[in-house]
Design an enzyme around this catalytic site. Structure first.
Site, PDB file in Angstrom:
ATOM      1  N   LYS A  38       0.841  -1.204   0.000  1.00  0.00           N
ATOM      2  CA  LYS A  38       0.000   0.000   0.000  1.00  0.00           C
ATOM      3  C   LYS A  38       0.876   1.253   0.000  1.00  0.00           C
ATOM      4  CE  LYS A  38      -0.373  -0.433   5.047  1.00  0.00           C
ATOM      5  NZ  LYS A  38      -1.249  -0.875   6.144  1.00  0.00           N
ATOM      6  N   ARG A 136     -10.535   0.116  14.800  1.00  0.00           N
ATOM      7  CA  ARG A 136     -10.412   0.983  13.624  1.00  0.00           C
ATOM      8  C   ARG A 136     -11.483   0.547  12.627  1.00  0.00           C
ATOM      9  NH1 ARG A 136      -4.839   1.502  10.157  1.00  0.00           N
ATOM     10  NH2 ARG A 136      -5.183  -0.739   9.957  1.00  0.00           N
ATOM     11  N   TYR A 265      15.778  30.957   5.790  1.00  0.00           N
ATOM     12  CA  TYR A 265      14.668  31.745   6.339  1.00  0.00           C
ATOM     13  C   TYR A 265      14.800  31.892   7.846  1.00  0.00           C
ATOM     14  CZ  TYR A 265      12.123  31.230   1.930  1.00  0.00           C
ATOM     15  OH  TYR A 265      11.735  31.276   0.628  1.00  0.00           O
ATOM     16  N   MET A 314      11.305  24.894   1.061  1.00  0.00           N
ATOM     17  CA  MET A 314      10.445  24.015   0.253  1.00  0.00           C
ATOM     18  C   MET A 314      11.248  23.148  -0.713  1.00  0.00           C
ATOM     19  SD  MET A 314       7.289  24.978  -2.292  1.00  0.00           S
ATOM     20  CE  MET A 314       6.404  25.924  -1.067  1.00  0.00           C
TER      21      MET A 314
END
Ligand SMILES: *Cc1c(COP(=O)(O)O)cnc(C)c1O
Length: 376
Positions: A38, A136, A265, A314
């Site tokens: 998955k 769950r 930053y 980023m």
């Protein structure tokens, strides 16, 4: 992303996946192992990992989404594929068409699958999940017999297994695992007493397989361990695993930063003496978590550990390579994996960030190309 211009990438060693599958199969033997692929194979690339795992003897595959099963079929993989949660009713036809074996725990979805499968030429396998304590998904133990009977009454459906999922298998000292296994045995026995055969029973994830022999039952569903990552520190070292993934980039820019000049930053970091700072074109948009900058995280450059300097941005990070460093544009930078004698693991990142290895590799973004080596 075939034209790779940016040097940042995820490298996956399929020989390591195959070796992990073999090691886990040897531990579980004679119980068969199903490989959980998955979330794009926990960030490693579901299709190549699935092929490597099957080549190393995995008996089947497991996914979380109907779409993930469809992607395996579209790649030409014809192994059995277990869907680990109930599909939405609207997904019943896609499940049958792709010959995916869904988990069920509601009368509504059993009815939807029975209706769609009625046109098919062979019975549709379904796997009935019982909730034994994780809360769950899954049927309450008192509902299991009625749901098994609903499957049994539908000519188009075949009950392939009854199964459960362990909530604390990665904390071996906790007692809930034994309690869950006892509740599970009782639920299976009730189905059998009702005259319905249960061909297979399963409960174990990686930690269940590794740390709880009693949980192995008729098959094990191994995810994280096939990627060479321990489910938890408590379970680490109980079987030898090889990390399959490296997160790699290359230096894009080099400069000397003077003592006291802040970088990135917020200027949250400044060197105490003049130092050489390298820029590496990978950032939080790729899954290099922003908080790592303030947590003393390191990368490997020239076979040495070097601190991330200042805030992760980023698309780029800065790395303090030390006064007088000869680091040059194009030098390889390893964020996760081995370089020379040094190694940084997904578990190292997880420990720093207060999370688990799973979240680290699943969090590596789609912007990073995956390259695969070794045919598994
Ligand atoms: C993800 C998952 C697994 C695999 O768990 P690992 O800890 O990665 O081995 C097994 N079973 C279920 C139901 C899952 O959701």
């Amino acid at each position: 992303m075939d034209a790779r211009i940016r040097p940042s990438r995820v490298e996956v060693d399929l020989e390591a996946v195959a070796a992990n599958v073999r090691a886990l199969r040897a531990l579980a033997a004679p119980t068969p192992l199903w490989a959980v692929v998955k979330a794009d194979g926990y960030g490693h690339g579901a299709v190549p990992v699935a092929r490597a795992a099957l080549g190393a003897g995995a008996a089947g595959l497991a996914v979380a989404l109907v779409e993930e099963g469809q992607a395996l079929r579209a790649a030409g993989i014809d192994a059995r594929v277990l869907l680990l949660s109930e599909p939405p009713v609207a997904g019943a036809r896609a499940v049958v068409e792709a010959a995916i074996e869904p988990t069920v725990y509601s009368a509504e979805v059993i009815a939807a699958l029975a209706a769609v499968a009625a046109d098919a030429d062979r019975p549709q396998a379904v796997h009935l999940k019982v909730d034994t304590g994780m809360h769950r998904v899954g049927a309450a133990p008192e509902d299991v017999v009625a749901l098994a009977a609903a499957v049994d009454r539908a000519p188009a459906l075949r009950l392939a297994s009854v199964w459960t999922h362990l909530a604390v298998a990665d904390e071996p000292e906790r007692e809930l695992t034994a309690v869950q296994l006892r509740r599970f045995d009782e639920a299976v026995a009730a189905v059998e007493v009702a005259g319905i055969a249960v061909p297979e029973r399963h409960a174990a994830n990686s930690a269940g397989l590794i740390a709880h022999p009693a949980a192995r039952l008729d098959l094990v569903r191994a995810g994280i361990a096939i990627y060479g990552i321990a489910p938890s520190p408590e379970v680490a070292g109980m079987v030898e695993l090889r990390p399959a993934l490296r997160l790699v980039s290359a230096v894009s820019h080099v400069k000397t930063v003077a003592a006291g000049e802040g970088v990135s930053y917020g200027l949250r970091w400044a060197p105490e003496e003049d130092t050489v700072v390298a820029t590496v074109p990978i950032g939080y948009a790729d899954g290099v978590r922003r908080r790592l900058g303030g947590l003393g995280a390191e990368v490997l450059v020239g076979g040495r550990r070097r601190r991330i300097a200042g805030t992760v941005t980023m698309d780029q990070i800065l790395v303090d390579c030390g006064p007088g460093s000869a680091v040059a544009r194009g030098d390889e930078v390893v964020l996760i994996g081995r370089q020379g004698d040094e190694e940084i693991t997904a578990e190292d990142w997880a420990e720093r960030l207060g999370t688990i290895g799973y979240e680290i590799t699943c969090g590596l973004g789609p912007r990073l190309p995956r390259t695969h080596t070794g045919n598994g």
